[in-house]
Design a protein around this motif. Structure first.
Motif, PDB file in Angstrom:
ATOM      1  N   THR A  44       0.847  -1.193   0.000  1.00  9.65           N
ATOM      2  CA  THR A  44       0.000   0.000   0.000  1.00  9.65           C
ATOM      3  C   THR A  44       0.876   1.234   0.000  1.00  9.65           C
ATOM      4  OG1 THR A  44      -1.718  -1.185   1.244  1.00  9.65           O
ATOM      5  CG2 THR A  44      -1.807   1.230   1.262  1.00  9.65           C
ATOM      6  N   VAL A  45       0.570   2.179  -0.868  1.00 12.81           N
ATOM      7  CA  VAL A  45       1.361   3.407  -0.972  1.00 12.81           C
ATOM      8  C   VAL A  45       0.618   4.566  -0.308  1.00 12.81           C
ATOM      9  CG1 VAL A  45       2.362   5.120  -2.539  1.00 12.81           C
ATOM     10  CG2 VAL A  45       2.546   2.679  -3.073  1.00 12.81           C
ATOM     11  N   LEU A  46       1.316   5.253   0.579  1.00  6.86           N
ATOM     12  CA  LEU A  46       0.816   6.475   1.212  1.00  6.86           C
ATOM     13  C   LEU A  46       1.607   7.652   0.670  1.00  6.86           C
ATOM     14  CD1 LEU A  46      -0.672   8.176   3.395  1.00  6.86           C
ATOM     15  CD2 LEU A  46       1.158   7.497   4.987  1.00  6.86           C
ATOM     16  N   ALA A  47       0.901   8.675   0.165  1.00  5.59           N
ATOM     17  CA  ALA A  47       1.550   9.877  -0.375  1.00  5.59           C
ATOM     18  C   ALA A  47       0.913  11.118   0.223  1.00  5.59           C
ATOM     19  CB  ALA A  47       1.436   9.897  -1.902  1.00  5.59           C
ATOM     20  N   PHE A  48       1.624  12.225   0.107  1.00  2.01           N
ATOM     21  CA  PHE A  48       1.162  13.508   0.626  1.00  2.01           C
ATOM     22  C   PHE A  48       1.153  14.523  -0.507  1.00  2.01           C
ATOM     23  CE2 PHE A  48       3.065  11.093   4.011  1.00  2.01           C
ATOM     24  CZ  PHE A  48       2.214  11.282   5.088  1.00  2.01           C
ATOM     25  N   VAL A  49       0.130  15.377  -0.512  1.00  2.00           N
ATOM     26  CA  VAL A  49       0.029  16.385  -1.563  1.00  2.00           C
ATOM     27  C   VAL A  49       0.083  17.770  -0.930  1.00  2.00           C
ATOM     28  CG1 VAL A  49      -1.442  17.382  -3.341  1.00  2.00           C
ATOM     29  CG2 VAL A  49      -1.283  14.914  -3.127  1.00  2.00           C
ATOM     30  N   ASN A  50       1.086  18.548  -1.330  1.00  2.00           N
ATOM     31  CA  ASN A  50       1.193  19.940  -0.917  1.00  2.00           C
ATOM     32  C   ASN A  50       1.223  20.822  -2.164  1.00  2.00           C
ATOM     33  OD1 ASN A  50       3.788  19.553  -1.963  1.00  2.00           O
ATOM     34  ND2 ASN A  50       4.736  19.378   0.064  1.00  2.00           N
ATOM     35  N   ALA A  51       1.466  22.107  -1.967  1.00  2.00           N
ATOM     36  CA  ALA A  51       1.466  23.030  -3.103  1.00  2.00           C
ATOM     37  C   ALA A  51       2.533  22.658  -4.126  1.00  2.00           C
ATOM     38  CB  ALA A  51       1.679  24.464  -2.599  1.00  2.00           C
ATOM     39  N   HIS A  52       3.702  22.259  -3.653  1.00  2.00           N
ATOM     40  CA  HIS A  52       4.774  21.874  -4.579  1.00  2.00           C
ATOM     41  C   HIS A  52       4.377  20.644  -5.388  1.00  2.00           C
ATOM     42  CE1 HIS A  52       8.690  21.088  -6.237  1.00  2.00           C
ATOM     43  NE2 HIS A  52       8.827  19.965  -5.549  1.00  2.00           N
ATOM     44  N   ALA A  53       3.733  19.684  -4.742  1.00  6.00           N
ATOM     45  CA  ALA A  53       3.279  18.491  -5.457  1.00  6.00           C
ATOM     46  C   ALA A  53       2.255  18.843  -6.525  1.00  6.00           C
ATOM     47  CB  ALA A  53       2.686  17.480  -4.472  1.00  6.00           C
ATOM     48  N   MET A  54       1.358  19.761  -6.210  1.00  4.96           N
ATOM     49  CA  MET A  54       0.342  20.158  -7.193  1.00  4.96           C
ATOM     50  C   MET A  54       0.985  20.862  -8.385  1.00  4.96           C
ATOM     51  SD  MET A  54      -2.555  18.984  -6.089  1.00  4.96           S
ATOM     52  CE  MET A  54      -3.987  19.898  -6.692  1.00  4.96           C
ATOM     53  N   ASN A  55       1.950  21.731  -8.110  1.00  2.64           N
ATOM     54  CA  ASN A  55       2.668  22.373  -9.220  1.00  2.64           C
ATOM     55  C   ASN A  55       3.417  21.346 -10.062  1.00  2.64           C
ATOM     56  OD1 ASN A  55       1.890  25.046  -8.820  1.00  2.64           O
ATOM     57  ND2 ASN A  55       3.600  25.501  -7.445  1.00  2.64           N
ATOM     58  N   LYS A 231      13.062  28.449  -5.953  1.00  2.00           N
ATOM     59  CA  LYS A 231      12.101  28.183  -7.023  1.00  2.00           C
ATOM     60  C   LYS A 231      10.831  27.563  -6.480  1.00  2.00           C
ATOM     61  CE  LYS A 231      11.642  25.939 -11.540  1.00  2.00           C
ATOM     62  NZ  LYS A 231      12.342  25.107 -12.575  1.00  2.00           N
ATOM     63  N   ARG A 232      10.972  26.637  -5.520  1.00  2.00           N
ATOM     64  CA  ARG A 232       9.796  25.940  -4.981  1.00  2.00           C
ATOM     65  C   ARG A 232       8.835  26.897  -4.294  1.00  2.00           C
ATOM     66  NH1 ARG A 232      10.306  20.801  -0.987  1.00  2.00           N
ATOM     67  NH2 ARG A 232      11.434  20.074  -2.836  1.00  2.00           N
ATOM     68  N   TYR A 233       9.387  27.842  -3.515  1.00  5.73           N
ATOM     69  CA  TYR A 233       8.517  28.669  -2.691  1.00  5.73           C
ATOM     70  C   TYR A 233       8.299  30.075  -3.255  1.00  5.73           C
ATOM     71  CZ  TYR A 233       8.955  25.011   0.847  1.00  5.73           C
ATOM     72  OH  TYR A 233       8.909  23.818   1.510  1.00  5.73           O
ATOM     73  N   VAL A 234       9.370  30.766  -3.613  1.00  8.58           N
ATOM     74  CA  VAL A 234       9.230  32.154  -4.050  1.00  8.58           C
ATOM     75  C   VAL A 234       8.527  32.237  -5.404  1.00  8.58           C
ATOM     76  CG1 VAL A 234      10.469  34.282  -4.621  1.00  8.58           C
ATOM     77  CG2 VAL A 234      11.252  32.862  -2.720  1.00  8.58           C
ATOM     78  N   ILE A 235       8.838  31.300  -6.284  1.00 12.22           N
ATOM     79  CA  ILE A 235       8.146  31.242  -7.573  1.00 12.22           C
ATOM     80  C   ILE A 235       6.940  30.313  -7.500  1.00 12.22           C
ATOM     81  CG2 ILE A 235       8.379  30.563  -9.998  1.00 12.22           C
ATOM     82  CD1 ILE A 235      11.318  31.385  -9.822  1.00 12.22           C
ATOM     83  N   GLY A 236       7.103  29.181  -6.833  1.00  9.24           N
ATOM     84  CA  GLY A 236       6.053  28.165  -6.824  1.00  9.24           C
ATOM     85  C   GLY A 236       4.811  28.542  -6.057  1.00  9.24           C
ATOM     86  N   ASN A 237       4.952  29.209  -4.915  1.00 11.19           N
ATOM     87  CA  ASN A 237       3.763  29.543  -4.124  1.00 11.19           C
ATOM     88  C   ASN A 237       2.813  30.504  -4.849  1.00 11.19           C
ATOM     89  OD1 ASN A 237       4.593  27.826  -2.136  1.00 11.19           O
ATOM     90  ND2 ASN A 237       5.030  29.403  -0.608  1.00 11.19           N
ATOM     91  N   PRO A 238       3.312  31.620  -5.424  1.00 11.49           N
ATOM     92  CA  PRO A 238       2.394  32.475  -6.191  1.00 11.49           C
ATOM     93  C   PRO A 238       1.774  31.754  -7.392  1.00 11.49           C
ATOM     94  CG  PRO A 238       4.391  33.678  -5.629  1.00 11.49           C
ATOM     95  CD  PRO A 238       4.642  32.251  -5.268  1.00 11.49           C
ATOM     96  N   LEU A 239       2.559  30.890  -8.043  1.00  5.37           N
ATOM     97  CA  LEU A 239       2.018  30.132  -9.164  1.00  5.37           C
ATOM     98  C   LEU A 239       0.905  29.203  -8.695  1.00  5.37           C
ATOM     99  CD1 LEU A 239       2.109  29.252 -12.126  1.00  5.37           C
ATOM    100  CD2 LEU A 239       3.955  27.666 -11.525  1.00  5.37           C
ATOM    101  N   PHE A 240       1.101  28.568  -7.553  1.00  3.05           N
ATOM    102  CA  PHE A 240       0.065  27.687  -7.002  1.00  3.05           C
ATOM    103  C   PHE A 240      -1.215  28.472  -6.712  1.00  3.05           C
ATOM    104  CE2 PHE A 240      -2.148  26.184  -3.228  1.00  3.05           C
ATOM    105  CZ  PHE A 240      -2.471  24.883  -3.599  1.00  3.05           C
ATOM    106  N   ILE A 241      -1.087  29.641  -6.094  1.00  3.71           N
ATOM    107  CA  ILE A 241      -2.273  30.444  -5.770  1.00  3.71           C
ATOM    108  C   ILE A 241      -2.988  30.881  -7.045  1.00  3.71           C
ATOM    109  CG2 ILE A 241      -3.065  32.605  -4.751  1.00  3.71           C
ATOM    110  CD1 ILE A 241      -2.374  30.452  -2.703  1.00  3.71           C
ATOM    111  N   ALA A 242      -2.224  31.289  -8.056  1.00  2.00           N
ATOM    112  CA  ALA A 242      -2.842  31.686  -9.327  1.00  2.00           C
ATOM    113  C   ALA A 242      -3.605  30.517  -9.943  1.00  2.00           C
ATOM    114  CB  ALA A 242      -1.771  32.191 -10.293  1.00  2.00           C
ATOM    115  N   ARG A 243      -3.018  29.348  -9.908  1.00  2.38           N
ATOM    116  CA  ARG A 243      -3.702  28.171 -10.446  1.00  2.38           C
ATOM    117  C   ARG A 243      -4.941  27.828  -9.618  1.00  2.38           C
ATOM    118  NH1 ARG A 243       1.962  25.029 -11.607  1.00  2.38           N
ATOM    119  NH2 ARG A 243       1.980  25.237 -13.878  1.00  2.38           N
ATOM    120  N   ALA A 244      -4.831  27.938  -8.289  1.00  2.31           N
ATOM    121  CA  ALA A 244      -5.971  27.630  -7.435  1.00  2.31           C
ATOM    122  C   ALA A 244      -7.145  28.558  -7.734  1.00  2.31           C
ATOM    123  CB  ALA A 244      -5.559  27.745  -5.966  1.00  2.31           C
TER     124      ALA A 244
END
Length: 260
Positions: A44-55, A231-244
């Motif tokens: 059985t595989v357990l995974a976690f999804v955060n903003a970086h995973a969604m991007n 890249k993950r946070y400074v670029i990735g977080n605003p990109l995640f919010i825009a996509r959301a």
């Protein structure tokens, strides 16, 4: 790539991941989840999804497929809570791997455990913490995080651990998890643990409790490792919010997924 150009692909990926989330609404539900994960009857595989995973799922179909194939996917982080609220869904508890995996390790005490990931000396220190504190009485197999996937499969087949914790980071660990599940034939839980072995081994520090409570652990990690995580946070977080925001504005309400 502008969101308008890539919308068809990533929006479909995001809807499927949101629909597949197991959301836990109470401490009782968390205990029930942990009990179920400690009694697997098959790989059985357990995974976690955060903003970086969604991007990452928006950018890579291969990673999206590996993540979607996990048997249990949990919501990790304040970014995912924002997304779910924008979609009029209750986010439930924040079940990040750094807090949840030590609880799982305690439930596996006395059974064989494998830690695959990071590097020395942190891997050996993590093993000492697991066998001396979190899962006393367990044999703990270790291997660093830079081996071919076939080597992790060989080790798991040879030693039959009941719990395998992968600490290789995304997207490698999700791909390794998929291969392990496809090959193994004994009951085991395979956890995509991100930086958990680094945390257990003392390579990476946790944020102060008040920052964790405020959903700011990402900022603490950025301050510690600005070059690696820029890249993950400074670029990735605003990109995640825009996509959301784009997903919430342009999609029908997704199904509720699974709640405990």
């Amino acid at each position: 790539m502008p969101i308008a150009v890539e919308a068809r692909g990533w929006q479909g990926h995001w809807r499927q991941l949101v629909t597949g989330l197991v959301r836990v609404d109470s401490e009782r539900g968390e205990r029930r989840l942990l009990d179920n994960l400690a009694r697997t009857t098959q790989p059985t595989v357990l995974a976690f999804v955060n903003a970086h995973a969604m991007n990452s799922a928006a950018a890579s179909r291969e990673f999206f497929e590996a993540l979607r194939s996990a048997d249990v996917v949990l919501r990790d982080g304040s970014g995912m809570a924002i997304l779910l609220k924008l979609l009029n869904l209750e986010p439930g508890l924040n079940l990040n791997g750094t807090d949840l995996i030590p609880k799982l390790l305690r439930r596996y005490a006395g059974r064989p455990i494998a830690l695959f990931g990071t590097e020395e000396p942190y891997l050996s220190r993590a093993r000492e913490k697991v066998t001396g504190e979190l899962a006393a009485g367990s044999e703990c197999l270790t291997a660093h995080g830079f081996l071919p996937t076939t080597e992790y499969v060989r080790l798991a087949v040879a030693h039959s651990p009941a719990l395998i914790v992968l600490g290789m980071g995304m997207p490698r660990q999700e791909q390794v998890a998929r291969e392990l599940r496809a090959t193994l034939d004994h009951p085991c839980l395979i956890v995509c643990g991100g930086a958990i072995i680094d945390f257990l081994g003392g390579k990476t520090s946790r944020a102060p409790r008040w920052m964790r409570g405020a959903g700011l652990e990402w900022l603490f990690r950025l301050l510690l490792e600005p070059r690696r995580l820029f890249k993950r946070y400074v670029i990735g977080n605003p990109l995640f919010i825009a996509r959301a925001l784009a997903l919430a504005a342009g999609s029908a309400r997704p199904s509720r997924g699974t709640a405990l």
